[in-house]
Scaffold this motif. Structure first.
Motif, mmCIF file in Angstrom:
data_model
loop_
_atom_site.group_PDB
_atom_site.id
_atom_site.type_symbol
_atom_site.label_atom_id
_atom_site.label_comp_id
_atom_site.label_asym_id
_atom_site.label_seq_id
_atom_site.Cartn_x
_atom_site.Cartn_y
_atom_site.Cartn_z
ATOM 1 N N UNK A 47 0.692 -1.153 -0.123
ATOM 2 C CA UNK A 47 0.157 0.092 -0.068
ATOM 3 C C UNK A 47 0.842 1.144 -0.046
ATOM 4 N N UNK A 48 1.925 1.194 0.841
ATOM 5 C CA UNK A 48 2.894 2.402 0.875
ATOM 6 C C UNK A 48 3.219 2.454 -0.523
ATOM 7 N N UNK A 85 -5.079 -13.730 -1.658
ATOM 8 C CA UNK A 85 -6.330 -13.118 -1.491
ATOM 9 C C UNK A 85 -6.374 -12.214 -0.390
ATOM 10 N N UNK A 86 -5.772 -12.104 0.551
ATOM 11 C CA UNK A 86 -5.743 -11.782 1.797
ATOM 12 C C UNK A 86 -4.839 -10.317 1.535
ATOM 13 N N UNK A 87 -3.652 -10.598 0.602
ATOM 14 C CA UNK A 87 -2.748 -9.604 0.331
ATOM 15 C C UNK A 87 -3.409 -8.409 -0.560
ATOM 16 N N UNK A 107 -4.830 -4.840 0.572
ATOM 17 C CA UNK A 107 -4.464 -3.904 -0.242
ATOM 18 C C UNK A 107 -5.527 -3.071 -1.045
ATOM 19 N N UNK A 108 -6.313 -3.452 -1.463
ATOM 20 C CA UNK A 108 -7.680 -3.041 -2.138
ATOM 21 C C UNK A 108 -8.338 -2.098 -0.964
ATOM 22 N N UNK A 109 -8.678 -2.548 -0.114
ATOM 23 C CA UNK A 109 -9.389 -1.804 1.098
ATOM 24 C C UNK A 109 -8.788 -0.816 1.784
ATOM 25 N N UNK A 110 -7.367 -0.886 1.940
ATOM 26 C CA UNK A 110 -6.578 -0.137 2.619
ATOM 27 C C UNK A 110 -6.120 1.309 1.480
#
Length: 110
Positions: free
Chosen positions: A15-16, A61-63, A67-70
């Motif tokens: 995300x960064x 899937x979690x990554x 990432x999408x949500x954050x």
């Protein structure tokens, strides 16, 4: 360190990097461009550390979902990029999928 803590570091690093990608202006601004390279490098490094403890499909899937949500949340607050109703609906489905994988699936950790 617990596998999910390392996975969280992978998500945060990604995300960064993604947020820096926007501010790098096509890799023409040095500091954000460096943050992109370091962030994505760290994200892949952390992902590589957990793939022997979490199945690759679940970890990815979690990554991706995290990432999408954050990124969408930070995009809202940092860049003023608002999400409409259907955007929220889509992200709710992503969040539901991540929660199902973690709370109900027997394949999430081995």
């Amino acid at each position: 360190m617990p596998a999910y803590a390392i996975l969280a570091l992978a998500v945060i690093s990604e995300v960064v990097a993604t947020m820096s990608l926007k501010t790098s202006k096509g890799f023409t601004v040095l500091v954000p461009s460096i943050a992109v390279v370091i962030g994505y490098g760290a994200a892949f490094f952390f992902m590589s550390m957990i793939l022997d403890r979490i199945p690759v499909g679940v970890a990815y899937a979690i990554w991706a979902g995290g990432g999408i949500l954050l990124t969408a949340t930070l995009g809202w607050f940092v860049f003023g990029q608002r999400v409409d109703f259907w955007g929220f609906v889509g992200m709710a489905f992503i969040l539901a999928g991540v929660l199902i994988l973690n709370l109900l699936s027997k394949s999430s950790v081995h």
